[in-house]
Write a protein that holds these residues in place. Structure first.
Motif, PDB file in Angstrom:
ATOM      1  N   TRP A   1       0.826  -1.218   0.000  1.00 10.54           N
ATOM      2  CA  TRP A   1       0.000   0.000   0.000  1.00 10.54           C
ATOM      3  C   TRP A   1       0.860   1.268   0.000  1.00 10.54           C
ATOM      4  O   TRP A   1       0.467   2.290  -0.549  1.00 10.54           O
ATOM      5  N   THR A   2       2.035   1.202   0.627  1.00 12.21           N
ATOM      6  CA  THR A   2       2.906   2.384   0.677  1.00 12.21           C
ATOM      7  C   THR A   2       3.385   2.734  -0.728  1.00 12.21           C
ATOM      8  O   THR A   2       3.343   3.888  -1.163  1.00 12.21           O
ATOM      9  N   GLU A   3       3.800   1.708  -1.447  1.00 11.96           N
ATOM     10  CA  GLU A   3       4.287   1.921  -2.814  1.00 11.96           C
ATOM     11  C   GLU A   3       3.130   2.381  -3.721  1.00 11.96           C
ATOM     12  O   GLU A   3       3.289   3.282  -4.543  1.00 11.96           O
ATOM     13  N   LEU A   4       1.962   1.759  -3.510  1.00  9.54           N
ATOM     14  CA  LEU A   4       0.794   2.143  -4.310  1.00  9.54           C
ATOM     15  C   LEU A   4       0.461   3.621  -4.077  1.00  9.54           C
ATOM     16  O   LEU A   4       0.239   4.390  -5.016  1.00  9.54           O
TER      17      LEU A   4
ATOM     18  N   GLN B   1       2.471   5.973  -3.161  1.00 13.88           N
ATOM     19  CA  GLN B   1       3.484   6.823  -3.819  1.00 13.88           C
ATOM     20  C   GLN B   1       3.215   6.928  -5.310  1.00 13.88           C
ATOM     21  O   GLN B   1       3.352   7.988  -5.920  1.00 13.88           O
ATOM     22  N   ASN B   2       2.824   5.817  -5.909  1.00 17.12           N
ATOM     23  CA  ASN B   2       2.510   5.833  -7.352  1.00 17.12           C
ATOM     24  C   ASN B   2       1.328   6.751  -7.645  1.00 17.12           C
ATOM     25  O   ASN B   2       1.385   7.560  -8.560  1.00 17.12           O
ATOM     26  N   VAL B   3       0.244   6.609  -6.852  1.00 18.65           N
ATOM     27  CA  VAL B   3      -0.936   7.443  -7.113  1.00 18.65           C
ATOM     28  C   VAL B   3      -0.556   8.920  -7.022  1.00 18.65           C
ATOM     29  O   VAL B   3      -0.930   9.722  -7.862  1.00 18.65           O
ATOM     30  N   ARG B   4       0.193   9.251  -5.970  1.00 14.48           N
ATOM     31  CA  ARG B   4       0.574  10.659  -5.799  1.00 14.48           C
ATOM     32  C   ARG B   4       1.374  11.168  -6.985  1.00 14.48           C
ATOM     33  O   ARG B   4       1.147  12.276  -7.478  1.00 14.48           O
ATOM     34  N   SER B   5       2.308  10.386  -7.463  1.00 16.25           N
ATOM     35  CA  SER B   5       3.121  10.902  -8.571  1.00 16.25           C
ATOM     36  C   SER B   5       2.283  10.982  -9.856  1.00 16.25           C
ATOM     37  O   SER B   5       2.427  11.924 -10.629  1.00 16.25           O
TER      38      SER B   5
ATOM     39  N   GLY C   1     -11.990  -4.976  -2.170  1.00 17.04           N
ATOM     40  CA  GLY C   1     -13.341  -5.517  -2.042  1.00 17.04           C
ATOM     41  C   GLY C   1     -14.285  -4.330  -1.990  1.00 17.04           C
ATOM     42  O   GLY C   1     -14.157  -3.399  -2.783  1.00 17.04           O
ATOM     43  N   SER C   2     -15.201  -4.322  -1.023  1.00 14.98           N
ATOM     44  CA  SER C   2     -16.134  -3.195  -0.935  1.00 14.98           C
ATOM     45  C   SER C   2     -15.677  -2.139   0.065  1.00 14.98           C
ATOM     46  O   SER C   2     -16.400  -1.189   0.348  1.00 14.98           O
ATOM     47  N   VAL C   3     -14.465  -2.294   0.588  1.00 10.55           N
ATOM     48  CA  VAL C   3     -13.965  -1.361   1.610  1.00 10.55           C
ATOM     49  C   VAL C   3     -13.068  -0.292   0.986  1.00 10.55           C
ATOM     50  O   VAL C   3     -12.068  -0.603   0.335  1.00 10.55           O
ATOM     51  N   GLY C   4     -13.434   0.958   1.191  1.00  7.50           N
ATOM     52  CA  GLY C   4     -12.628   2.068   0.689  1.00  7.50           C
ATOM     53  C   GLY C   4     -11.346   2.189   1.496  1.00  7.50           C
ATOM     54  O   GLY C   4     -11.406   2.377   2.712  1.00  7.50           O
ATOM     55  N   GLN C   5     -10.199   2.060   0.844  1.00  6.51           N
ATOM     56  CA  GLN C   5      -8.910   2.107   1.562  1.00  6.51           C
ATOM     57  C   GLN C   5      -8.209   3.445   1.417  1.00  6.51           C
ATOM     58  O   GLN C   5      -7.700   3.990   2.387  1.00  6.51           O
ATOM     59  N   LEU C   6      -8.133   3.956   0.172  1.00  2.00           N
ATOM     60  CA  LEU C   6      -7.409   5.210  -0.070  1.00  2.00           C
ATOM     61  C   LEU C   6      -8.296   6.151  -0.882  1.00  2.00           C
ATOM     62  O   LEU C   6      -8.904   5.736  -1.871  1.00  2.00           O
ATOM     63  N   GLY C   7      -8.359   7.396  -0.458  1.00  2.00           N
ATOM     64  CA  GLY C   7      -9.148   8.391  -1.201  1.00  2.00           C
ATOM     65  C   GLY C   7      -8.296   9.615  -1.499  1.00  2.00           C
ATOM     66  O   GLY C   7      -7.586  10.117  -0.616  1.00  2.00           O
TER      67      GLY C   7
END
Ligand code: 2AM
Ligand code: CA
Length: 265
Positions: free
Chosen positions: A4-7, A9-13, A111-117
């Motif tokens: 999730w940390t790497e993900l 960082q990717n989204v932010r960039s 799944g149906s759980v929102g993790q990152l917004g």
């Protein structure tokens, strides 16, 4: 296992790069088309931005699902595994007419759980972000937990359309609410309005019909700071369905729901 940390960082960039491209587009002439009706606008930047995200996601995370407004994503019947719910430009009318008050909105569900917004106000370079259970931020500033507010002290967002005759709600229902609150606002970007509720700049926001990409990220943000997210009947939102959306500070949400929308609890 997802890193999730790497993900994150990717989204932010990717968001920063997409924002840079959108700001750059202000200097060039936009190609504007209409979709469902003459006020439903889409530009080549909406499409290019969604395409940019989907290309990056597919290359880096080939097993993730994508739901996007402009159709570069997948046809989804269920939320399973990791799903990216993307609105490349939320508030396209504002983007076209005002060159402000629009945002990139990305909600990432496990799944149906929102993790990152993520809701990125491109023009102000303000990134609203929440990670489930780990807090919400505006850039580097942590957003405090929302506290209740009275109707008389509340500033709420809604479109004036809903207090004129329309085919989604009896227009007399919301008039007393508009009269009783301190003030009303209408920004024309659901994602931004939800980010403002999370940041405490608005106390509530309600609207009759949104698509999953309009509210997927905002729901995660608002819930992370203790706000309440539902439809106009007080029911849980399904991130795969279009729906009315009603969000607000705790307490205030309940008061509006029971006293003005007359939902029995
Ligand atoms: P958009 O700019 O991404 O289309 C404005 O009223 C808000 O509602 C915006 O967030 C806009 O998103 C969204 N919106 C506009 N038309 C819509 C529709 N037909 N269905 C769902 N959401 C809509
Ligand atoms: Ca959009």
């Amino acid at each position: 296992m997802t890193n999730w940390t790497e993900l994150d960082q990717n989204v932010r960039s990717w968001i920063k790069e997409a924002g840079e491209r959108i700001r750059h587009s202000f200097q060039t002439e936009l190609n504007i088309k209409t979709k469902s009706n003459r006020n439903d606008l889409v530009t080549d930047m909406d499409e290019a931005t969604e395409h940019y995200f989907t290309e990056n996601i597919r290359q880096t995370y080939p097993d993730h699902q994508i739901l996007g407004e402009e159709g570069y994503g997948d046809e989804l019947n269920e939320l399973s595994g990791i799903t990216w719910i993307i609105d490349p430009i939320d508030g396209t009318m504002n983007f076209v007419h005002q060159q402000r008050n629009f945002a990139i909105s990305i909600g990432i569900y496990d799944g149906s759980v929102g993790q990152l917004g993520y809701i990125y106000d491109v023009v102000h370079d303000e990134l609203y972000f929440a990670s489930k259970g780990k807090g919400a931020y505006m850039n580097d500033t942590k957003l405090p937990t929302l506290k209740s507010v009275s109707i008389a002290d509340a500033v709420i967002a809604l479109n004036a359309l809903w207090v004129t005759e329309n085919n989604r709600i009896d227009h007399t229902i919301l008039a007393p609410l508009v009269r009783d609150v301190r003030g009303t606002r209408s920004y024309g970007s659901a994602a931004m309005e939800m980010a403002y509720v999370a940041a405490g700049r608005l106390d509530s926001y309600l609207t009759m019909r949104l698509a999953p990409w309009d509210f997927a990220a905002g729901k995660i943000l608002i819930e992370e700071v203790g706000g309440v997210v539902s439809d106009l009947k007080g029911e849980t939102l399904n991130p795969l369905n279009k729906s009315s959306v009603f969000v607000g500070k705790p307490g205030l949400h309940e008061t509006i729901l029971t006293k003005y929308l007359k939902v029995k609890k």
